[in-house]
Design a protein around this motif. Structure first.
Motif, PDB file in Angstrom:
ATOM      1  N   ILE A 216     -27.576  36.958  -7.616  1.00 11.58           N
ATOM      2  CA  ILE A 216     -26.837  35.997  -6.798  1.00 11.58           C
ATOM      3  C   ILE A 216     -26.206  36.685  -5.589  1.00 11.58           C
ATOM      4  O   ILE A 216     -25.892  36.035  -4.595  1.00 11.58           O
ATOM      5  N   VAL A 217     -26.002  38.002  -5.695  1.00 13.89           N
ATOM      6  CA  VAL A 217     -25.655  38.834  -4.540  1.00 13.89           C
ATOM      7  C   VAL A 217     -26.664  39.970  -4.538  1.00 13.89           C
ATOM      8  O   VAL A 217     -26.682  40.796  -5.452  1.00 13.89           O
ATOM      9  N   LYS A 218     -27.522  40.007  -3.558  1.00 19.70           N
ATOM     10  CA  LYS A 218     -28.601  40.981  -3.531  1.00 19.70           C
ATOM     11  C   LYS A 218     -28.082  42.403  -3.347  1.00 19.70           C
ATOM     12  O   LYS A 218     -26.972  42.626  -2.865  1.00 19.70           O
ATOM     13  N   GLU A 219     -28.925  43.360  -3.739  1.00 21.71           N
ATOM     14  CA  GLU A 219     -28.583  44.769  -3.582  1.00 21.71           C
ATOM     15  C   GLU A 219     -28.205  45.065  -2.133  1.00 21.71           C
ATOM     16  O   GLU A 219     -28.894  44.682  -1.193  1.00 21.71           O
ATOM     17  N   GLY A 220     -27.054  45.733  -1.958  1.00 20.24           N
ATOM     18  CA  GLY A 220     -26.597  46.092  -0.626  1.00 20.24           C
ATOM     19  C   GLY A 220     -25.809  45.032   0.093  1.00 20.24           C
ATOM     20  O   GLY A 220     -25.473  45.206   1.269  1.00 20.24           O
ATOM     21  N   GLU A 221     -25.485  43.912  -0.613  1.00 26.32           N
ATOM     22  CA  GLU A 221     -24.762  42.831   0.049  1.00 26.32           C
ATOM     23  C   GLU A 221     -23.379  42.563  -0.540  1.00 26.32           C
ATOM     24  O   GLU A 221     -22.642  41.736  -0.010  1.00 26.32           O
ATOM     25  N   LEU A 222     -23.020  43.245  -1.630  1.00 28.32           N
ATOM     26  CA  LEU A 222     -21.654  43.110  -2.136  1.00 28.32           C
ATOM     27  C   LEU A 222     -20.702  43.833  -1.193  1.00 28.32           C
ATOM     28  O   LEU A 222     -19.632  43.342  -0.845  1.00 28.32           O
ATOM     29  N   ILE A 223     -21.113  45.034  -0.784  1.00 31.74           N
ATOM     30  CA  ILE A 223     -20.452  45.774   0.297  1.00 31.74           C
ATOM     31  C   ILE A 223     -21.547  46.343   1.185  1.00 31.74           C
ATOM     32  O   ILE A 223     -22.696  46.485   0.736  1.00 31.74           O
ATOM     33  N   PRO A 224     -21.265  46.657   2.443  1.00 35.47           N
ATOM     34  CA  PRO A 224     -22.293  47.270   3.280  1.00 35.47           C
ATOM     35  C   PRO A 224     -22.750  48.599   2.687  1.00 35.47           C
ATOM     36  O   PRO A 224     -21.944  49.350   2.129  1.00 35.47           O
ATOM     37  N   ALA A 225     -24.027  48.891   2.803  1.00 38.80           N
ATOM     38  CA  ALA A 225     -24.564  50.146   2.264  1.00 38.80           C
ATOM     39  C   ALA A 225     -23.839  51.353   2.851  1.00 38.80           C
ATOM     40  O   ALA A 225     -23.693  52.389   2.178  1.00 38.80           O
ATOM     41  N   SER A 226     -23.357  51.229   4.078  1.00 37.67           N
ATOM     42  CA  SER A 226     -22.651  52.346   4.717  1.00 37.67           C
ATOM     43  C   SER A 226     -21.332  52.673   4.029  1.00 37.67           C
ATOM     44  O   SER A 226     -20.781  53.753   4.204  1.00 37.67           O
ATOM     45  N   ASN A 227     -20.819  51.738   3.233  1.00 38.05           N
ATOM     46  CA  ASN A 227     -19.559  51.967   2.521  1.00 38.05           C
ATOM     47  C   ASN A 227     -19.766  52.334   1.053  1.00 38.05           C
ATOM     48  O   ASN A 227     -18.800  52.454   0.304  1.00 38.05           O
ATOM     49  N   GLU A 228     -21.015  52.510   0.645  1.00 35.64           N
ATOM     50  CA  GLU A 228     -21.267  52.946  -0.726  1.00 35.64           C
ATOM     51  C   GLU A 228     -20.763  54.375  -0.914  1.00 35.64           C
ATOM     52  O   GLU A 228     -20.810  55.189   0.000  1.00 35.64           O
ATOM     53  N   SER A 229     -20.284  54.655  -2.113  1.00 32.51           N
ATOM     54  CA  SER A 229     -19.696  55.954  -2.404  1.00 32.51           C
ATOM     55  C   SER A 229     -19.893  56.268  -3.874  1.00 32.51           C
ATOM     56  O   SER A 229     -20.210  55.389  -4.683  1.00 32.51           O
ATOM     57  N   TYR A 230     -19.702  57.534  -4.235  1.00 25.50           N
ATOM     58  CA  TYR A 230     -19.678  57.904  -5.650  1.00 25.50           C
ATOM     59  C   TYR A 230     -18.286  57.688  -6.241  1.00 25.50           C
ATOM     60  O   TYR A 230     -18.083  57.858  -7.445  1.00 25.50           O
ATOM     61  N   ASN A 231     -17.339  57.312  -5.409  1.00 27.34           N
ATOM     62  CA  ASN A 231     -15.937  57.222  -5.838  1.00 27.34           C
ATOM     63  C   ASN A 231     -15.479  55.760  -5.894  1.00 27.34           C
ATOM     64  O   ASN A 231     -15.693  54.997  -4.964  1.00 27.34           O
ATOM     65  N   HIS A 232     -14.849  55.381  -6.998  1.00 30.05           N
ATOM     66  CA  HIS A 232     -14.286  54.036  -7.168  1.00 30.05           C
ATOM     67  C   HIS A 232     -15.359  52.956  -7.022  1.00 30.05           C
ATOM     68  O   HIS A 232     -15.165  51.963  -6.328  1.00 30.05           O
ATOM     69  N   THR A 233     -16.473  53.133  -7.704  1.00 29.01           N
ATOM     70  CA  THR A 233     -17.596  52.198  -7.566  1.00 29.01           C
ATOM     71  C   THR A 233     -17.741  51.244  -8.749  1.00 29.01           C
ATOM     72  O   THR A 233     -18.631  50.376  -8.735  1.00 29.01           O
ATOM     73  N   ALA A 234     -16.924  51.403  -9.791  1.00 23.73           N
ATOM     74  CA  ALA A 234     -17.021  50.529 -10.953  1.00 23.73           C
ATOM     75  C   ALA A 234     -16.305  49.209 -10.670  1.00 23.73           C
ATOM     76  O   ALA A 234     -15.111  49.202 -10.356  1.00 23.73           O
ATOM     77  N   ARG A 235     -17.027  48.110 -10.770  1.00 27.94           N
ATOM     78  CA  ARG A 235     -16.447  46.782 -10.536  1.00 27.94           C
ATOM     79  C   ARG A 235     -16.096  46.132 -11.873  1.00 27.94           C
ATOM     80  O   ARG A 235     -16.703  46.431 -12.903  1.00 27.94           O
ATOM     81  N   THR A 236     -15.163  45.223 -11.844  1.00 27.98           N
ATOM     82  CA  THR A 236     -14.903  44.365 -13.000  1.00 27.98           C
ATOM     83  C   THR A 236     -14.910  42.921 -12.523  1.00 27.98           C
ATOM     84  O   THR A 236     -14.716  42.651 -11.329  1.00 27.98           O
ATOM     85  N   CYS A 237     -15.138  41.989 -13.450  1.00 28.53           N
ATOM     86  CA  CYS A 237     -15.207  40.588 -13.040  1.00 28.53           C
ATOM     87  C   CYS A 237     -14.660  39.671 -14.125  1.00 28.53           C
ATOM     88  O   CYS A 237     -14.590  40.036 -15.304  1.00 28.53           O
TER      89      CYS A 237
END
Length: 416
Positions: free
Chosen positions: A164-185
């Motif tokens: 429902i949210v495609k890969e790379g569209e939850l946040i911009p790919a430029s803001n992807e990081s190894y830090n603080h990447t775990a989401r909860t819902c």
């Protein structure tokens, strides 16, 4: 050098081929077609590992009348989602897999734990949540998946799945990081999906703040269950993890992990009370509580900043949070909040690795917070486990996930 270049080129081709194959699998699942993926073997629930984990459970201290047992062996167990029908509980991880665990004989111990939807390549599939009518949602690092009938079609390797949210569209790919990447819902009372999005820095530079605030990075966003109508619900958080709605007044409570490197005892961790949309909880102007960050100590604080409802021990890493909606526990706990502390990683004197309980006043505000379960951090400072999430089973007992021990613990009351 030519040989190295050839190897790297082959690796890149393999990664691209693998990625295309995974995208093709998701497309097949969305079209209700098989992928040819074999079923992975269940995780063994007996043997030496199980006995060692049971020995850890025996060391956990809980109030009189309660007991702790091993519910399931689940590698890297993180946030959980209990099926509305009580059939299965899904467990996310910070790696590449999601697990299902089933208690088939209803003896309050899971006897079947296996990988869920193994044909789909996942990235940090930490956040799992159910709608009331049984739709499972998975918030990954940078994608949101929808499994409309997961609770009843999880047994095989193929299950209906849609992005429902495609890969790379939850946040911009430029803001992807190894830090603080775990989401909860969580799916809210209004039927919308609410997702926490941590920002990647300890303290972000001022020039990135406008984009972060525009995208909801460092806060909570919401969307319809088809992924449309994305809105920013709360801002001013560093790394929010674990949120739930108070069933009585429908407001959100969320844990937020605060700034590192300021000292062992500051700043405090936060449990925030979000009473409505568009609220700001003070980061990065405040590093936690009312402690100003060094980087923003002279900056003007936005108007209307809201301070935490509960200040927790510094660097205890508060993660999971759930309202107690069951009836098994004594009256004292009904309607209150259970939360977990993962435990500190860079504190000289470690703290955390426990489950807390926060009672609420009649007006819905926080009253008192007390330790409910502890013992995963030994007196010698050794971590025997690191609690991550806490969820209420349909029988009213409490599940606690643990990504260090690779286990899910069950806390029950009385003879149940």
């Amino acid at each position: 050098m030519k040989k190295l270049a050839f190897v790297l080129s082959c690796a890149a081709v393999f990664c691209l081929t693998s990625a295309f194959a995974q995208d093709a699998n998701l497309e097949k699942l969305g079209g209700f077609k098989t992928t040819g993926t074999p079923m992975m073997e269940p995780i063994p629930q007996t043997g030496e590992n199980a006995e060692a984990l049971k020995a850890i459970a025996a060391k956990i201290k809980v109030p009189d009348g309660f007991k702790v047992g091993l519910y399931a062996i689940v590698p890297d167990a993180r946030h959980m989602a209990v099926g509305p029908q009580g059939v299965v509980t899904f467990v996310g991880t910070r790696k590449e897999l999601v697990y299902s665990m089933t208690d088939r004989d209803k003896n309050r111990v899971a006897d079947d734990v296996k990988v869920f939807a193994p044909s789909i390549k996942m990235a940090v599939p930490n956040g799992v949540c159910f709608s009331r009518d049984g739709h499972l949602y998975l918030a990954e690092q940078n994608r949101v998946l929808w499994f409309p009938a997961a609770e009843f079609f999880y047994e095989g390797p193929d299950v209906a799945a849609f992005a429902i949210v495609k890969e790379g569209e939850l946040i911009p790919a430029s803001n992807e990081s190894y830090n603080h990447t775990a989401r909860t819902c969580r799916v809210g009372p209004d039927g919308r999906i609410y997702i926490t999005i941590g920002q990647p820095f300890n303290v972000p530079a001022p020039e990135v703040l406008p984009e972060f605030q525009k995208l909801g990075i460092g806060g909570i966003i919401s969307m319809k269950q088809d992924g449309s109508d994305r809105k920013i619900y709360a801002r001013g958080m560093r790394n929010p993890l674990g949120l739930d709605f108070n069933p009585k007044d429908k407001t959100i409570w969320v844990n937020d992990n605060q700034v590192d490197g300021m000292g062992d005892t500051i700043p405090p961790g936060e449990m925030n009370h979000v009473t409505g949309p568009d609220q700001n909880f003070g980061f990065p102007w405040y590093g936690g509580g009312k402690t100003r960050t060094t980087e923003y100590k002279d900056a003007t604080v936005p108007e209307g900043v809201i301070f935490p409802a509960v200040e927790q021990d510094a660097h205890a890493a508060d993660l999971g949070l759930s309202f107690y909606t069951g009836k098994q526990f004594p009256e004292k706990y009904r309607g209150g909040i259970f939360s977990t502390q993962h435990g500190s990683w860079n504190r000289v004197d470690p703290v955390g690795a426990r489950v807390l309980f926060t009672s609420l006043k009649a007006d819905g505000s926080a009253d008192k917070t007390e330790v409910f379960a502890e013992g995963w951090l030994s007196e010698d400072g050794e971590y025997l486990g690191r609690p991550v999430d806490v969820q209420v089973l349909n029988d009213g007992s409490l599940l606690v996930s643990d990504d260090l021990a690779g286990a899910v613990w069950r806390i029950s009351y009385g003879t149940k």
